[in-house]
Enzyme design. Sequence first.
Site, mmCIF file in Angstrom:
data_model
loop_
_atom_site.group_PDB
_atom_site.id
_atom_site.type_symbol
_atom_site.label_atom_id
_atom_site.label_comp_id
_atom_site.label_asym_id
_atom_site.label_seq_id
_atom_site.Cartn_x
_atom_site.Cartn_y
_atom_site.Cartn_z
ATOM 1 N N ASP A 197 0.721 -1.114 0.146
ATOM 2 C CA ASP A 197 -0.046 0.108 -0.566
ATOM 3 C C ASP A 197 0.946 1.159 -0.397
ATOM 4 O OD1 ASP A 197 1.321 -0.241 2.871
ATOM 5 O OD2 ASP A 197 -0.675 -0.032 3.222
ATOM 6 N N GLU A 212 3.344 1.930 2.170
ATOM 7 C CA GLU A 212 3.744 2.472 3.130
ATOM 8 C C GLU A 212 5.191 2.057 3.608
ATOM 9 O OE1 GLU A 212 0.956 0.771 6.437
ATOM 10 O OE2 GLU A 212 -0.635 2.232 5.497
ATOM 11 N N ASP A 228 18.438 40.520 1.451
ATOM 12 C CA ASP A 228 17.673 40.717 2.691
ATOM 13 C C ASP A 228 18.116 42.212 3.933
ATOM 14 O OD1 ASP A 228 17.178 39.192 4.081
ATOM 15 O OD2 ASP A 228 15.140 38.655 2.654
ATOM 16 N N LYS A 239 15.047 47.757 -1.304
ATOM 17 C CA LYS A 239 13.976 48.032 -1.385
ATOM 18 C C LYS A 239 13.944 49.554 -1.707
ATOM 19 C CE LYS A 239 11.561 44.522 -2.957
ATOM 20 N NZ LYS A 239 10.378 43.559 -1.778
ATOM 21 N N ARG A 254 11.575 53.208 -3.119
ATOM 22 C CA ARG A 254 10.003 52.581 -4.350
ATOM 23 C C ARG A 254 10.147 54.466 -4.751
ATOM 24 N NH1 ARG A 254 6.093 50.199 -5.219
ATOM 25 N NH2 ARG A 254 6.567 49.284 -4.000
#
Length: 281
Positions: A34, A36, A158, A181, A183
């Site tokens: 099966d 497993e 980061d 980053k 903007r």
Amino acid sequence: MKVISTEYSQILAIRLARALDCGVVDVAFSRFPDREIYLCAGDLDREMVVIGSVVESDAFVQLLLLLDACEESRITLVLPYMGYARQDRRFKPGEPLSARAVAQALSHGPDRVITINIHDHSVLRHFACKAQDISLAEEIGRYFMGSSIVDPLFLAPDDGAATFAKNVASVGGWETDHLDKTRISGSEVRIAPKHLDACGREIIIVDDIIATGGTLAAATSLLKEQGARSVNAACVHGVFAGGALAHLAAAGITDILSSDTIERACSRVSAAVPIASVIRA
Ligand code: R5P
């Protein structure tokens, strides 16, 4: 003392046994009809090091079965890569704290747990036994001492990875920075090293994990646009989900280094000696 491993961490297990000067237990793995998982371990020792990265569900089940098979031994559990460790926050009701669920399930049996560069140290508190994390920053730094890259600039993708990048770079006294980053307008974001200039530099982006490669591919393309001479990457855990490696090659990355916490063709740094030092301490 003996080392016993899942099918997923065999190379690191052998290296660890060599570093500890002890044997590796022979384990037969198969499946029931099966599907497993079945396993049967050879001769165990009173003192066992069970090792296996949680890279997928079967790896997790194999660990549970090994811990059970070693129930009469004193166990140190080594999780070179702990999958699910990044799922440590609930974003909406009904979600599990998967990192806690995995840690708790693996707490039955071991006297202590050793992880490598776990994504967040706060996950260690979910283990019911003593848990300790090891960093491979020094090993990765030492690897670059012998590389052909003469004056690398180590970059963390980061702020969160900045300390790790700094620890890698400190081995050779190299420059380090993290990507930031800014903007520029409602729709425009500039990603660039916070303090240093990428132009003409050979860059090595350092991160704990490369999973989809999305973070790294975006950084690579941008650094190339900013005139970087080459962009390389070094990580501890090379998950490389989906087509991550092809995705990164397409983004123009020159080379990727990972450790053997997940066994890959680019695993050129080993966690074996640092793990052995902690076990023997
Ligand atoms: C994030 O906090 C991690 O340090 C890695 O930057 C991130 O998990 C990498 O994921 P991916 O390769 O999917 O961008």
